[in-house]
Design an enzyme around this catalytic site. Sequence first.
Site, PDB file in Angstrom:
ATOM      1  N   HIS A  11       3.340   6.120  -2.339  1.00  0.00           N
ATOM      2  CA  HIS A  11       4.047   7.287  -1.808  1.00  0.00           C
ATOM      3  C   HIS A  11       5.559   7.205  -1.958  1.00  0.00           C
ATOM      4  O   HIS A  11       6.268   7.975  -1.319  1.00  0.00           O
ATOM      5  CB  HIS A  11       3.691   7.469  -0.328  1.00  0.00           C
ATOM      6  CG  HIS A  11       2.242   7.746  -0.095  1.00  0.00           C
ATOM      7  ND1 HIS A  11       1.646   8.939  -0.431  1.00  0.00           N
ATOM      8  CD2 HIS A  11       1.255   6.966   0.419  1.00  0.00           C
ATOM      9  CE1 HIS A  11       0.361   8.889  -0.122  1.00  0.00           C
ATOM     10  NE2 HIS A  11       0.101   7.718   0.389  1.00  0.00           N
ATOM     11  N   LYS A  54      -4.712  10.282  -9.320  1.00  0.00           N
ATOM     12  CA  LYS A  54      -4.460  10.486  -7.896  1.00  0.00           C
ATOM     13  C   LYS A  54      -4.411  11.991  -7.705  1.00  0.00           C
ATOM     14  O   LYS A  54      -3.432  12.651  -8.072  1.00  0.00           O
ATOM     15  CB  LYS A  54      -3.157   9.836  -7.458  1.00  0.00           C
ATOM     16  CG  LYS A  54      -2.862  10.073  -5.980  1.00  0.00           C
ATOM     17  CD  LYS A  54      -2.659   8.791  -5.236  1.00  0.00           C
ATOM     18  CE  LYS A  54      -2.265   9.079  -3.785  1.00  0.00           C
ATOM     19  NZ  LYS A  54      -2.918   8.227  -2.848  1.00  0.00           N
ATOM     20  N   HIS A  84       0.817  -1.209   0.000  1.00  0.00           N
ATOM     21  CA  HIS A  84       0.000   0.000   0.000  1.00  0.00           C
ATOM     22  C   HIS A  84       0.856   1.266   0.000  1.00  0.00           C
ATOM     23  O   HIS A  84       0.654   2.154  -0.828  1.00  0.00           O
ATOM     24  CB  HIS A  84      -0.922   0.012   1.216  1.00  0.00           C
ATOM     25  CG  HIS A  84      -1.832   1.203   1.248  1.00  0.00           C
ATOM     26  ND1 HIS A  84      -3.052   1.220   0.613  1.00  0.00           N
ATOM     27  CD2 HIS A  84      -1.687   2.428   1.812  1.00  0.00           C
ATOM     28  CE1 HIS A  84      -3.626   2.404   0.793  1.00  0.00           C
ATOM     29  NE2 HIS A  84      -2.817   3.153   1.525  1.00  0.00           N
TER      30      HIS A  84
END
Length: 447
Positions: A342, A389, A324
Site C-alpha cells: 500500500h 492485485k 506486509h
Amino acid sequence: MDGLIKGLIDVALGQGDDQRDESGPQSRDERSRSTWAEVVSSEQDNDEQSSDRRSHVYGRNQWSGEEQSHYGRDEWQNVDSRPSRRNERIPHEEYEKGGDIYGQSRYEQSRYEQSHWSRKEDDENSTDGWETVGKKHPRRPHKVQKDNWNGYKRPPSEQQYSDEVEIGSRVEPTEEELADLSQACNKLWELDTNRLVAGKDYEIDCGEGKKVFQKEDMAGGSLFNWLNEDVFRKPTFSRFCSLLDNYNPNEGCKEVVTSEERQEQAAFIEEISRTAPIKYLHKYLSSKGIVSENLQDFKRTMTSLWFDLYGRGGTSGSSSAFEHVFVGEVKQRNEQEICGFHNWLQFYLEEAKGRVDYQGYIFPRRCGQAPDSETQLLTIQFEWNGLLKSVSSTLVGVSPEFEIALYTLCFYVGGEDNHVQLGPYSVNIKCYHLGDKIGSAFPVSEC
C-alpha cells in the site's frame, strides 16, 4: 508488377514497421523530468519480452479480500472516461542485468532465482524480433542514487540524523483531538511538512477507470511520469527506501534478519522520531497512557510494532507489519495472490524497474469524480511480476513518517474501521490486529 514486388520486399525486410515506428509518438522517457535517475544502457532497452501471460484465479484472504469488499458491482457510477493514451506497456522484467537499481540484496540473487518471479527473464529474448501489436513500450529503468544507504547499516549512535523539529504547541494534542480520532488523524495530515506537492515534486497519469472485476488494462502507460530527484535526498524517504529490499515477498518464506538490517530499522525509527507527526503520535499515546512517556521506550515500542516478525501463511517468522503494509507479499496458498503493498514509494520503485504494471484506477463508488494528476488518495489495479492485485489503495506523496504515525494511531486508539478526515479526503483507515501486532492497515476512500 514492379510495385507489388517492391512492396513484398519491404514487408519482408520490415521497412514498413520502421516507418511507422519513426512517425510514432514521443516515448514517456523523453518527457520524463526525473533528473536524479540514471538511465541504464540502451542495450537493455532493446530487449523484448514474451507477451505470453498466465491467467490467474484469485481467492480472498483476510487482508486483500477486505479491500475488494468495499468495491462491489452494485455501487458503481458512470464516470466520463478520458481519451486513451498511447499504447505502451511496462514489461515485467527482473532487476537489470547491467547494474544495481536500488540496493540489490542477497535475496535477489538467491531467493528470487528460486521462484516464479525470475522465470520471466527466460522469455526476454524469445520474440525473435517480433513485437506484439498494442503492447506498451517499455519505460526506461532508472537507477536510484543510494550513496548513503550503506551508512544506514551502522549502529544508530554512529550515524548522522536530521535536526529535531521545534517542540511547540503544534505537536501537543488538544482535548478535542484526544477525544476525536478523526481530528487527531487530520492533525497528522497538517503536520506532514514532508508531504510532496503534485506537479512540483512528481506527476502521475491515472489513465482510464475500470470496475474491480474488469481485467483489461485501462492504462496506456505508467502511473508515475516523473519524480523529482530531491525526494530521495529527504532523510526519512531515503531511510525508508533502504529497508524495502530486506524482505522476501513470498508469504511462506521465513525471513532472516541480519544485524545490519536491525541497524537500518533502528536508524529509521530514530530518524522519523525527530519529525512532527511522530512527536505528535508519542504525545498523543502517552497522554492516554498507552505508551511510555520515555522517548527511548517509545522508540523500542515502535521498532517492535513494525519490524518484529510473526507468522503468516502457516510459517512462523515470515512476515511483519512493515513488510506486509509497505513492501507487499505474495500469498502462496492455492492460487498466488498479492497482499498488502500500500505504499506509493514502493510502487514507484517497482514500476521504475518494470516489475509493476499499472492497469488503471478503480471507479469511485459514490461521488462520481474521477481522480486526476493532483489526487493523493488513489484506488487502483496493477500487476506485480504478472500477479494481479484487483484493488489496492494508497496515499500518494505522503511521507513515511505520516503513514507510520497514521496506522500506529489507528491501531492503538481505533478499531477495524476508522472513519477519519485527512485534509480534503474522507477515508476509512482499515486496521487489522494480529494479536498485539498490525496484521494490515490501508486507506479506503469513502467517496
